[in-house]
Motif scaffolding. Structure first.
Motif, PDB file in Angstrom:
ATOM      1  N   LEU A  22      -6.978   2.964  -4.483  1.00 31.39           N
ATOM      2  CA  LEU A  22      -5.931   3.532  -3.635  1.00 31.39           C
ATOM      3  C   LEU A  22      -5.921   2.803  -2.298  1.00 31.39           C
ATOM      4  O   LEU A  22      -6.732   3.080  -1.411  1.00 31.39           O
ATOM      5  CB  LEU A  22      -6.139   5.031  -3.443  1.00 31.39           C
ATOM      6  CG  LEU A  22      -5.014   5.757  -2.695  1.00 31.39           C
ATOM      7  CD1 LEU A  22      -3.685   5.586  -3.433  1.00 31.39           C
ATOM      8  CD2 LEU A  22      -5.338   7.242  -2.554  1.00 31.39           C
ATOM      9  N   ARG A  23      -5.006   1.860  -2.182  1.00 31.68           N
ATOM     10  CA  ARG A  23      -4.822   1.139  -0.925  1.00 31.68           C
ATOM     11  C   ARG A  23      -3.820   1.915  -0.087  1.00 31.68           C
ATOM     12  O   ARG A  23      -2.764   2.300  -0.576  1.00 31.68           O
ATOM     13  CB  ARG A  23      -4.286  -0.270  -1.182  1.00 31.68           C
ATOM     14  CG  ARG A  23      -5.166  -1.124  -2.077  1.00 31.68           C
ATOM     15  CD  ARG A  23      -4.595  -2.522  -2.189  1.00 31.68           C
ATOM     16  NE  ARG A  23      -3.202  -2.491  -2.593  1.00 31.68           N
ATOM     17  CZ  ARG A  23      -2.300  -3.407  -2.253  1.00 31.68           C
ATOM     18  NH1 ARG A  23      -2.643  -4.412  -1.465  1.00 31.68           N
ATOM     19  NH2 ARG A  23      -1.059  -3.320  -2.676  1.00 31.68           N
ATOM     20  N   ILE A  24      -4.137   2.125   1.172  1.00 29.07           N
ATOM     21  CA  ILE A  24      -3.226   2.892   2.014  1.00 29.07           C
ATOM     22  C   ILE A  24      -2.928   2.145   3.312  1.00 29.07           C
ATOM     23  O   ILE A  24      -3.696   1.304   3.776  1.00 29.07           O
ATOM     24  CB  ILE A  24      -3.772   4.304   2.342  1.00 29.07           C
ATOM     25  CG1 ILE A  24      -4.941   4.228   3.325  1.00 29.07           C
ATOM     26  CG2 ILE A  24      -4.168   5.047   1.078  1.00 29.07           C
ATOM     27  CD1 ILE A  24      -5.258   5.564   3.993  1.00 29.07           C
ATOM     28  N   GLY A  25      -1.773   2.480   3.876  1.00 30.30           N
ATOM     29  CA  GLY A  25      -1.406   2.055   5.209  1.00 30.30           C
ATOM     30  C   GLY A  25      -1.219   3.286   6.068  1.00 30.30           C
ATOM     31  O   GLY A  25      -0.535   4.236   5.656  1.00 30.30           O
ATOM     32  N   LEU A  26      -1.846   3.320   7.230  1.00 27.88           N
ATOM     33  CA  LEU A  26      -1.737   4.465   8.136  1.00 27.88           C
ATOM     34  C   LEU A  26      -0.505   4.340   9.010  1.00 27.88           C
ATOM     35  O   LEU A  26      -0.302   3.308   9.663  1.00 27.88           O
ATOM     36  CB  LEU A  26      -2.964   4.530   9.042  1.00 27.88           C
ATOM     37  CG  LEU A  26      -4.208   5.247   8.544  1.00 27.88           C
ATOM     38  CD1 LEU A  26      -5.300   5.154   9.603  1.00 27.88           C
ATOM     39  CD2 LEU A  26      -3.908   6.694   8.221  1.00 27.88           C
ATOM     40  N   VAL A  27       0.309   5.374   9.041  1.00 28.80           N
ATOM     41  CA  VAL A  27       1.479   5.427   9.906  1.00 28.80           C
ATOM     42  C   VAL A  27       1.216   6.466  10.980  1.00 28.80           C
ATOM     43  O   VAL A  27       1.020   7.651  10.684  1.00 28.80           O
ATOM     44  CB  VAL A  27       2.748   5.780   9.102  1.00 28.80           C
ATOM     45  CG1 VAL A  27       3.961   5.837  10.021  1.00 28.80           C
ATOM     46  CG2 VAL A  27       2.968   4.757   7.989  1.00 28.80           C
ATOM     47  N   LEU A  28       1.212   6.017  12.245  1.00 28.61           N
ATOM     48  CA  LEU A  28       0.819   6.881  13.357  1.00 28.61           C
ATOM     49  C   LEU A  28       1.982   7.040  14.335  1.00 28.61           C
ATOM     50  O   LEU A  28       2.081   6.321  15.336  1.00 28.61           O
ATOM     51  CB  LEU A  28      -0.400   6.289  14.064  1.00 28.61           C
ATOM     52  CG  LEU A  28      -1.601   5.972  13.163  1.00 28.61           C
ATOM     53  CD1 LEU A  28      -2.740   5.378  13.986  1.00 28.61           C
ATOM     54  CD2 LEU A  28      -2.058   7.209  12.403  1.00 28.61           C
ATOM     55  N   PRO A  82       0.814  -1.212   0.000  1.00 28.78           N
ATOM     56  CA  PRO A  82       0.000   0.000   0.000  1.00 28.78           C
ATOM     57  C   PRO A  82       0.845   1.260   0.000  1.00 28.78           C
ATOM     58  O   PRO A  82       2.041   1.235   0.281  1.00 28.78           O
ATOM     59  CB  PRO A  82      -0.795  -0.120   1.297  1.00 28.78           C
ATOM     60  CG  PRO A  82       0.116  -0.908   2.200  1.00 28.78           C
ATOM     61  CD  PRO A  82       0.780  -1.911   1.304  1.00 28.78           C
ATOM     62  N   LEU A  83       0.197   2.378  -0.305  1.00 27.57           N
ATOM     63  CA  LEU A  83       0.809   3.693  -0.155  1.00 27.57           C
ATOM     64  C   LEU A  83       0.709   4.080   1.321  1.00 27.57           C
ATOM     65  O   LEU A  83      -0.384   4.136   1.891  1.00 27.57           O
ATOM     66  CB  LEU A  83       0.081   4.721  -1.015  1.00 27.57           C
ATOM     67  CG  LEU A  83       0.572   6.167  -0.926  1.00 27.57           C
ATOM     68  CD1 LEU A  83       2.008   6.284  -1.441  1.00 27.57           C
ATOM     69  CD2 LEU A  83      -0.356   7.094  -1.715  1.00 27.57           C
ATOM     70  N   LEU A  84       1.847   4.320   1.952  1.00 26.57           N
ATOM     71  CA  LEU A  84       1.868   4.679   3.363  1.00 26.57           C
ATOM     72  C   LEU A  84       1.650   6.177   3.533  1.00 26.57           C
ATOM     73  O   LEU A  84       2.198   6.981   2.770  1.00 26.57           O
ATOM     74  CB  LEU A  84       3.193   4.265   3.994  1.00 26.57           C
ATOM     75  CG  LEU A  84       3.539   2.773   3.912  1.00 26.57           C
ATOM     76  CD1 LEU A  84       4.878   2.510   4.593  1.00 26.57           C
ATOM     77  CD2 LEU A  84       2.439   1.906   4.516  1.00 26.57           C
ATOM     78  N   CYS A  85       0.870   6.530   4.544  1.00 24.57           N
ATOM     79  CA  CYS A  85       0.566   7.944   4.764  1.00 24.57           C
ATOM     80  C   CYS A  85       0.445   8.209   6.255  1.00 24.57           C
ATOM     81  O   CYS A  85      -0.165   7.420   6.993  1.00 24.57           O
ATOM     82  CB  CYS A  85      -0.744   8.318   4.067  1.00 24.57           C
ATOM     83  SG  CYS A  85      -1.181  10.071   4.186  1.00 24.57           S
ATOM     84  N   GLY A  86       1.021   9.314   6.708  1.00 23.01           N
ATOM     85  CA  GLY A  86       0.896   9.719   8.099  1.00 23.01           C
ATOM     86  C   GLY A  86      -0.464  10.322   8.388  1.00 23.01           C
ATOM     87  O   GLY A  86      -1.151  10.825   7.480  1.00 23.01           O
ATOM     88  N   ALA A  87      -0.860  10.278   9.646  1.00 26.85           N
ATOM     89  CA  ALA A  87      -2.179  10.777  10.034  1.00 26.85           C
ATOM     90  C   ALA A  87      -2.373  12.234   9.645  1.00 26.85           C
ATOM     91  O   ALA A  87      -3.463  12.638   9.227  1.00 26.85           O
ATOM     92  CB  ALA A  87      -2.357  10.610  11.540  1.00 26.85           C
ATOM     93  N   GLY A  88      -1.314  13.033   9.742  1.00 23.55           N
ATOM     94  CA  GLY A  88      -1.443  14.456   9.473  1.00 23.55           C
ATOM     95  C   GLY A  88      -1.567  14.821   8.015  1.00 23.55           C
ATOM     96  O   GLY A  88      -1.784  15.995   7.694  1.00 23.55           O
ATOM     97  N   ARG A  89      -1.452  13.823   7.117  1.00 20.27           N
ATOM     98  CA  ARG A  89      -1.483  14.140   5.688  1.00 20.27           C
ATOM     99  C   ARG A  89      -2.662  13.497   4.974  1.00 20.27           C
ATOM    100  O   ARG A  89      -2.714  13.474   3.745  1.00 20.27           O
ATOM    101  CB  ARG A  89      -0.160  13.716   5.040  1.00 20.27           C
ATOM    102  CG  ARG A  89       1.048  14.253   5.768  1.00 20.27           C
ATOM    103  CD  ARG A  89       2.322  14.087   4.995  1.00 20.27           C
ATOM    104  NE  ARG A  89       2.405  14.993   3.865  1.00 20.27           N
ATOM    105  CZ  ARG A  89       3.468  15.082   3.054  1.00 20.27           C
ATOM    106  NH1 ARG A  89       4.509  14.303   3.256  1.00 20.27           N
ATOM    107  NH2 ARG A  89       3.478  15.912   2.047  1.00 20.27           N
TER     108      ARG A  89
END
Length: 314
Positions: free
Chosen positions: A100-106, A52-59
């Motif tokens: 768009l599959r995503i992974g949440l990075v917290l 997946p596309l990794l994305c931070g919580a703030g973005r």
């Protein structure tokens, strides 16, 4: 795995291995560019290797705006996404939309979990990576808030994973449904664990049957010293091969190997059972470049693009 699949087929050892961390350092690709570039990867012949596309919580707001823009894969290719296919043994990405599959990075801990899950509702959420200083508290919050079908990984600071701290954290996680996460690099030399430290984590997980993912510093297949920074980088092939070991000294020796041909030969000699054991342990790692690791595999003869079609075959 002594006989690799034909060109254009991703071997089982590498399927889903490369999570797309393009928006994170040192890549720092703008979200507006990362979304269409990720769709290029998802449409390419090597798509089975891409997580997946990794994305931070703030973005997540930026991510939603970029996804709503409906950028076509062909636009991403013209903006530079086609370079990924080129680096990955000469392949090219096809056109067409992809989910768009995503992974949440917290990185902010459990306090980010509830609002991030709500903000991620429009996406296909495939996982959560939660950083914490308290494994028990993180596990409790994940149990309370995480949808049952969404997997998660829990990351603790490396200083808490030394000595008895490692055993305590791994013991807590092995009794939960969650993976461990370990940081294998960063922007300073101290962010890179040595062979012994990484081997202790890998073998501790192997002894417990605990799956894990890694992040940072694993862009290349083989252990090396970066010419510009002098940082000692672990190779993802080293980590894959060490993932089947339960003895720390043996795992450390595998992690220290710097000869790509030695590692490639060891990969080719893996049995199907060994591949299963390895990937049940080492599930994925985040990389800000998808092209770079695929290019390394191609250079070592472990991955090849589809054979070009002749005009009369089209």
């Amino acid at each position: 795995m002594s006989e690799l699949p034909p060109g254009g087929v991703v071997p089982e050892l590498f399927r889903g291995l490369f999570d797309d961390a393009a928006v994170f350092p040192p890549g720092n690709l703008p979200v507006a560019d990362a979304v269409p570039a990720h769709l290029v990867h998802r449409a390419a012949w090597y798509a089975e290797a891409v997580g997946p596309l990794l994305c931070g919580a703030g973005r997540l707001g930026e991510l939603a705006a970029a996804a709503a823009g409906g950028a076509a894969v062909t636009d991403a290719a013209s903006a530079g996404g086609s370079a990924a296919g080129s680096a990955a043994a000469g392949g090219t990405a096809g056109a067409g939309d992809a989910p768009l599959r995503i992974g949440l990075v917290l990185p902010g801990g459990s306090a980010e979990l509830a609002p991030a899950l709500a903000a991620a509702a429009p996406f296909d959420l495939t996982g959560v990576e939660l950083a914490t200083r308290d494994a028990a508290e993180a596990i409790a919050e994940l149990d309370r808030l995480l949808p049952p079908h969404v997997p998660a990984a829990v990351e603790l600071p490396r200083e808490l994973l030394r000595g008895d701290g490692l055993d305590a954290v791994l013991d807590a996680l092995v009794d939960s449904p969650y993976r461990a996460k370990f940081r294998t690099g960063g922007l300073v030399a101290e962010a890179f664990p040595d062979e012994a430290e990484l081997a202790a984590f890998l073998t501790g997980c192997a002894q417990r049957g605990l799956p894990y993912k890694c992040t940072a510093g694993l862009h290349n297949a083989v252990r090396h010293t970066d010419r510009e920074t002098g940082f000692e980088h672990h190779g993802f092939l080293n980590v894959l091969l060490a993932a089947q070991e339960t003895d720390p000294a043996t795992a450390a020796a595998v992690l220290a190997e710097r000869d790509g041909e030695v590692l490639a030969k060891a990969v080719r000699a893996l049995t199907d059972r060994q591949v299963t054991v390895i990937r049940n342990s080492f599930t994925a790692f985040g990389t800000c470049s998808i092209a770079e690791p695929l290019g390394d595999l191609a250079a070592l003869g472990l991955l090849s693009s589809p054979a070009p079609q002749h005009q009369e075959d089209r």
